[in-house]
Design a protein around this motif. Structure first.
Motif, PDB file in Angstrom:
ATOM      1  N   ALA A  55     -39.286 -23.133  10.605  1.00 36.97           N
ATOM      2  CA  ALA A  55     -39.320 -22.733  12.009  1.00 36.97           C
ATOM      3  C   ALA A  55     -40.254 -21.550  12.216  1.00 36.97           C
ATOM      4  O   ALA A  55     -41.078 -21.539  13.146  1.00 36.97           O
ATOM      5  CB  ALA A  55     -37.911 -22.392  12.486  1.00 36.97           C
ATOM      6  N   ARG A  56     -40.163 -20.568  11.357  1.00 35.86           N
ATOM      7  CA  ARG A  56     -40.945 -19.339  11.519  1.00 35.86           C
ATOM      8  C   ARG A  56     -42.447 -19.624  11.437  1.00 35.86           C
ATOM      9  O   ARG A  56     -43.238 -19.116  12.232  1.00 35.86           O
ATOM     10  CB  ARG A  56     -40.533 -18.321  10.460  1.00 35.86           C
ATOM     11  N   GLU A  57     -42.856 -20.437  10.471  1.00 31.76           N
ATOM     12  CA  GLU A  57     -44.286 -20.705  10.286  1.00 31.76           C
ATOM     13  C   GLU A  57     -44.852 -21.663  11.325  1.00 31.76           C
ATOM     14  O   GLU A  57     -45.971 -21.472  11.801  1.00 31.76           O
ATOM     15  CB  GLU A  57     -44.539 -21.314   8.901  1.00 31.76           C
ATOM     16  N   THR A  58     -44.110 -22.729  11.638  1.00 35.62           N
ATOM     17  CA  THR A  58     -44.661 -23.790  12.489  1.00 35.62           C
ATOM     18  C   THR A  58     -44.459 -23.531  13.977  1.00 35.62           C
ATOM     19  O   THR A  58     -45.141 -24.141  14.802  1.00 35.62           O
ATOM     20  CB  THR A  58     -44.021 -25.151  12.161  1.00 35.62           C
ATOM     21  N   GLY A  59     -43.504 -22.663  14.337  1.00 38.08           N
ATOM     22  CA  GLY A  59     -43.157 -22.477  15.736  1.00 38.08           C
ATOM     23  C   GLY A  59     -42.163 -23.506  16.231  1.00 38.08           C
ATOM     24  O   GLY A  59     -41.791 -23.502  17.403  1.00 38.08           O
ATOM     25  N   GLY A  60     -41.721 -24.395  15.349  1.00 40.55           N
ATOM     26  CA  GLY A  60     -40.753 -25.417  15.737  1.00 40.55           C
ATOM     27  C   GLY A  60     -39.360 -24.849  15.868  1.00 40.55           C
ATOM     28  O   GLY A  60     -38.998 -23.862  15.211  1.00 40.55           O
ATOM     29  N   SER A  61     -38.544 -25.473  16.692  1.00 41.16           N
ATOM     30  CA  SER A  61     -37.166 -25.031  16.893  1.00 41.16           C
ATOM     31  C   SER A  61     -36.364 -25.236  15.618  1.00 41.16           C
ATOM     32  O   SER A  61     -36.773 -25.967  14.698  1.00 41.16           O
ATOM     33  CB  SER A  61     -36.524 -25.818  18.034  1.00 41.16           C
ATOM     34  N   LEU A  62     -35.200 -24.613  15.556  1.00 40.80           N
ATOM     35  CA  LEU A  62     -34.312 -24.808  14.414  1.00 40.80           C
ATOM     36  C   LEU A  62     -33.847 -26.264  14.333  1.00 40.80           C
ATOM     37  O   LEU A  62     -33.586 -26.772  13.241  1.00 40.80           O
ATOM     38  CB  LEU A  62     -33.130 -23.851  14.487  1.00 40.80           C
ATOM     39  N   ILE A  63     -33.750 -26.926  15.478  1.00 42.21           N
ATOM     40  CA  ILE A  63     -33.416 -28.360  15.479  1.00 42.21           C
ATOM     41  C   ILE A  63     -34.501 -29.120  14.742  1.00 42.21           C
ATOM     42  O   ILE A  63     -34.233 -29.934  13.845  1.00 42.21           O
ATOM     43  CB  ILE A  63     -33.268 -28.895  16.918  1.00 42.21           C
ATOM     44  N   LYS A  64     -35.745 -28.871  15.110  1.00 40.63           N
ATOM     45  CA  LYS A  64     -36.877 -29.545  14.469  1.00 40.63           C
ATOM     46  C   LYS A  64     -36.925 -29.224  12.986  1.00 40.63           C
ATOM     47  O   LYS A  64     -37.152 -30.102  12.139  1.00 40.63           O
ATOM     48  CB  LYS A  64     -38.174 -29.137  15.167  1.00 40.63           C
ATOM     49  N   ALA A  65     -36.757 -27.960  12.622  1.00 42.38           N
ATOM     50  CA  ALA A  65     -36.820 -27.556  11.218  1.00 42.38           C
ATOM     51  C   ALA A  65     -35.732 -28.230  10.397  1.00 42.38           C
ATOM     52  O   ALA A  65     -35.955 -28.630   9.244  1.00 42.38           O
ATOM     53  CB  ALA A  65     -36.717 -26.038  11.116  1.00 42.38           C
ATOM     54  N   THR A  66     -34.550 -28.368  10.973  1.00 44.73           N
ATOM     55  CA  THR A  66     -33.450 -29.032  10.281  1.00 44.73           C
ATOM     56  C   THR A  66     -33.752 -30.514  10.076  1.00 44.73           C
ATOM     57  O   THR A  66     -33.492 -31.070   9.002  1.00 44.73           O
ATOM     58  CB  THR A  66     -32.143 -28.854  11.061  1.00 44.73           C
ATOM     59  N   VAL A  67     -34.300 -31.160  11.103  1.00 41.17           N
ATOM     60  CA  VAL A  67     -34.712 -32.561  10.978  1.00 41.17           C
ATOM     61  C   VAL A  67     -35.745 -32.703   9.868  1.00 41.17           C
ATOM     62  O   VAL A  67     -35.668 -33.615   9.030  1.00 41.17           O
ATOM     63  CB  VAL A  67     -35.276 -33.077  12.317  1.00 41.17           C
ATOM     64  N   GLU A  68     -36.722 -31.801   9.845  1.00 41.92           N
ATOM     65  CA  GLU A  68     -37.767 -31.877   8.827  1.00 41.92           C
ATOM     66  C   GLU A  68     -37.191 -31.703   7.424  1.00 41.92           C
ATOM     67  O   GLU A  68     -37.578 -32.418   6.487  1.00 41.92           O
ATOM     68  CB  GLU A  68     -38.837 -30.824   9.081  1.00 41.92           C
ATOM     69  N   PHE A  69     -36.286 -30.766   7.270  1.00 36.92           N
ATOM     70  CA  PHE A  69     -35.650 -30.561   5.963  1.00 36.92           C
ATOM     71  C   PHE A  69     -34.920 -31.820   5.522  1.00 36.92           C
ATOM     72  O   PHE A  69     -35.035 -32.249   4.362  1.00 36.92           O
ATOM     73  CB  PHE A  69     -34.684 -29.381   6.022  1.00 36.92           C
ATOM     74  N   GLN A  70     -34.183 -32.431   6.428  1.00 40.24           N
ATOM     75  CA  GLN A  70     -33.423 -33.630   6.071  1.00 40.24           C
ATOM     76  C   GLN A  70     -34.349 -34.783   5.700  1.00 40.24           C
ATOM     77  O   GLN A  70     -34.075 -35.512   4.732  1.00 40.24           O
ATOM     78  CB  GLN A  70     -32.496 -34.035   7.222  1.00 40.24           C
ATOM     79  N   LEU A  71     -35.440 -34.953   6.433  1.00 38.34           N
ATOM     80  CA  LEU A  71     -36.410 -35.995   6.089  1.00 38.34           C
ATOM     81  C   LEU A  71     -36.989 -35.762   4.700  1.00 38.34           C
ATOM     82  O   LEU A  71     -37.197 -36.702   3.928  1.00 38.34           O
ATOM     83  CB  LEU A  71     -37.529 -36.034   7.126  1.00 38.34           C
ATOM     84  N   THR A  72     -37.241 -34.492   4.376  1.00 36.44           N
ATOM     85  CA  THR A  72     -37.768 -34.157   3.059  1.00 36.44           C
ATOM     86  C   THR A  72     -36.772 -34.521   1.963  1.00 36.44           C
ATOM     87  O   THR A  72     -37.148 -35.102   0.929  1.00 36.44           O
ATOM     88  CB  THR A  72     -38.103 -32.657   2.988  1.00 36.44           C
ATOM     89  N   MET A  73     -35.519 -34.212   2.181  1.00 37.08           N
ATOM     90  CA  MET A  73     -34.485 -34.549   1.193  1.00 37.08           C
ATOM     91  C   MET A  73     -34.389 -36.060   0.992  1.00 37.08           C
ATOM     92  O   MET A  73     -34.212 -36.541  -0.136  1.00 37.08           O
ATOM     93  CB  MET A  73     -33.136 -33.988   1.637  1.00 37.08           C
ATOM     94  N   GLU A  74     -34.527 -36.820   2.071  1.00 40.94           N
ATOM     95  CA  GLU A  74     -34.475 -38.283   1.961  1.00 40.94           C
ATOM     96  C   GLU A  74     -35.650 -38.809   1.146  1.00 40.94           C
ATOM     97  O   GLU A  74     -35.500 -39.763   0.362  1.00 40.94           O
ATOM     98  CB  GLU A  74     -34.469 -38.903   3.361  1.00 40.94           C
ATOM     99  N   ILE A  75     -36.822 -38.195   1.311  1.00 41.16           N
ATOM    100  CA  ILE A  75     -38.000 -38.615   0.535  1.00 41.16           C
ATOM    101  C   ILE A  75     -37.779 -38.352  -0.947  1.00 41.16           C
ATOM    102  O   ILE A  75     -38.107 -39.196  -1.798  1.00 41.16           O
ATOM    103  CB  ILE A  75     -39.256 -37.879   1.037  1.00 41.16           C
ATOM    104  N   VAL A  76     -37.243 -37.185  -1.283  1.00 40.52           N
ATOM    105  CA  VAL A  76     -36.996 -36.846  -2.689  1.00 40.52           C
ATOM    106  C   VAL A  76     -36.000 -37.825  -3.306  1.00 40.52           C
ATOM    107  O   VAL A  76     -36.196 -38.323  -4.423  1.00 40.52           O
ATOM    108  CB  VAL A  76     -36.497 -35.391  -2.810  1.00 40.52           C
TER     109      VAL A  76
END
Length: 486
Positions: A92-113
């Motif tokens: 969130a801090r680096e991209t300017g995205g909301s915490l909602i967006k950052a959480t979605v991104e984290f979850q997508l990353t975990m699914e890829i791994v």
């Protein structure tokens, strides 16, 4: 123990390395332009050396067992989960995205791994096919491709980096990765730390913090990588494609989009508005899949437009680290000024404003143009911002024609009460993905993710990414003496 936020260096051959450029780069929080960290930039020579390191390391990694590669992926997932809160905040801090967006991104990353851990058995498999020649046995093997050059963008940096990195390494390849330096932590440093924690052998994952002023086309022209994976703009993708073609390199390109959200005559307006608000305004529209054009049947046009505008007006905006925020800042001032010029040009061309956004620093609140013609410049431009066009369609079939009238073909959506009809119309939209009664921003590890036309080449997701990141080899065994005609 070193804190992750202090690892502001490139990661080369298993070591945290200072860039040797005389230049440094400030990573900024786009909301208030405060400095998150300062990194030294790697040079073209460091990049060249890194490709050599990856080439040598990959030879042994290609021979490792599936279980070894699986355990690395499991440990990567463990590291990410253990640092979940810090990672989400930094995204969130680096991209300017909301915490909602950052959480979605984290979850997508975990699914890829997780998906990559299940992909490890795809190499070193052999299957047999028949032969017309007596005594010949045909064995078909799938092998790692080699070294892959990975370039990721600023908007979903961890997810869009890891969807190349994790499958590539799971399939026995080595990686040289360059994240957008604006998002060095989310796009590179956290990922390097995860693989270091996982015990990945040195030289398999390498992450370079640098920019084009330092390395030019070095990620593209180096002869070692067999594939270039890039997510970003179509003009850059075309440049990469031209260089790759000259050198017969493979590419995986996910590029721009002009994504249509089609509201048919029998759609549920309330549900369509709900979906459209999310698909347009998640991460301020800075997503390649985000809705760019709302194409609405004339019978529902006024009702949909009124409700959409009212919902957009009410979206909370401001500091992306405030849990209530939906609209955070654009990634930098340059991006915001580019969008403001697009808005000014549309206004000068006489396009009607239904809602004019306001600027607060790098935050731009929703801006909505109505009665847009698909031939208007704004309707043919990837907006990558909280700006959207609403276009009226005469018929459902007209809406599909309008949806297709663009050089792009990434994602699309159709709202209708008739699912069978909507799916048949969806097949007529020339895009890589169409979502019925949903919005355009969807992803998954078991679906073919990618675009048509100027939106890219190749598909992510299993098993499609396996084809991209491996090579097939035919070995024949002549088990009986073969007689030749001469």
């Amino acid at each position: 123990m070193t804190k992750i936020k202090d690892l502001n260096k490139s990661f080369i051959n298993g070591e945290w390395v200072e860039g040797l450029s005389t230049r440094r780069y400030d990573i900024l929080n786009p909301y208030d332009n405060t400095v998150i960290s300062n990194v030294s930039l790697a040079t073209a020579k460091q990049l060249e050396d890194t490709f050599e390191i990856a080439k040598q390391a990959q030879k042994d990694w290609a021979k490792t067992s599936a279980d070894t590669r699986r355990q690395v992926m499991i440990k990567v997932g463990e590291f990410l989960e253990n640092n979940r809160e810090e990672i989400i905040e930094m995204i969130a801090r680096e991209t300017g995205g909301s915490l909602i967006k950052a959480t979605v991104e984290f979850q997508l990353t975990m699914e890829i791994v997780e998906a990559s851990a299940n992909m490890v058995d795809e190499i070193h498999q052999m299957h047999e096919v028949p032969s017309a020649i007596d005594g010949k046995v045909n064995h078909i093997h799938r092998l790692p491709l080699g070294v892959i050059s990975s370039i990721s963008p600023f908007n979903f940096p961890m997810n869009l980096s890891m969807r190349t990195i994790a499958p590539a390494i799971a399939l026995g390849n080595a990686i040289v990765h360059k994240p957008d330096v604006q998002v060095s932590f989310a796009g590179g440093i956290f990922i390097a730390a995860a693989f270091e924690y996982a015990g990945l052998p040195k030289g398999i994952f390498n992450m370079i913090l640098t920019d084009l002023d330092e390395i030019g086309d070095g990620m593209l022209t180096n002869p070692i990588p067999r594939l270039i994976s890039f997510t970003g703009s179509t003009p850059v993708g075309k440049h990469i494609g031209a260089i790759a073609g000259q050198n017969l390199k493979r590419v995986a390109l996910e590029l721009g989009g002009n994504n249509p959200f089609v509201v048919l005559s029998d759609a549920d307006v309330d549900r369509a508005v709900d979906a459209a608000i999310f698909g347009k305004y998640i991460h301020q529209g800075q997503i390649c899949m985000a809705i760019n054009r709302l194409i609405v049947h004339k019978d529902l046009y006024e009702e949909f437009t009124t409700r959409f505008v009212e919902r957009a007006k009410s979206l909370p905006y401001g500091d992306q680290l405030d849990p209530k925020t939906v609209i955070g800042p654009l990634v930098n001032e340059r991006q915001l000024e580019k969008v403001q010029q697009i808005i000014a040009d549309a206004k000068a061309a006489g396009v009607n404003l239904a809602l004019e956004g306001k600027r607060f620093g790098n935050v731009l609140t929703p801006t909505i143009f109505r009665d847009v013609k698909n031939t208007d410049a704004i309707a043919q431009t990837e907006l990558f911002s909280p700006v959207v066009s609403i276009i009226e369609a005469e018929t459902d079939e007209d809406a599909i024609e309008i949806a297709n009238d663009t050089m792009y073909g990434l994602s699309s959506a159709i709202f209708s009460s008739d699912m069978e009809k909507a799916e048949q119309l969806g097949l007529q939209i020339d895009s890589g993905m169409t979502h019925i009664n949903d919005q355009t921003v969807n992803d998954g590890t078991n679906v073919p993710f990618g675009g048509n036309k100027m939106s890219g080449l190749g598909r992510f997701g299993n098993p499609w990414i396996v084809e991209e990141f491996t090579v097939t080899k035919w070995i024949s065994l002549q088990t009986k003496y073969r007689e030749y005609p001469f």
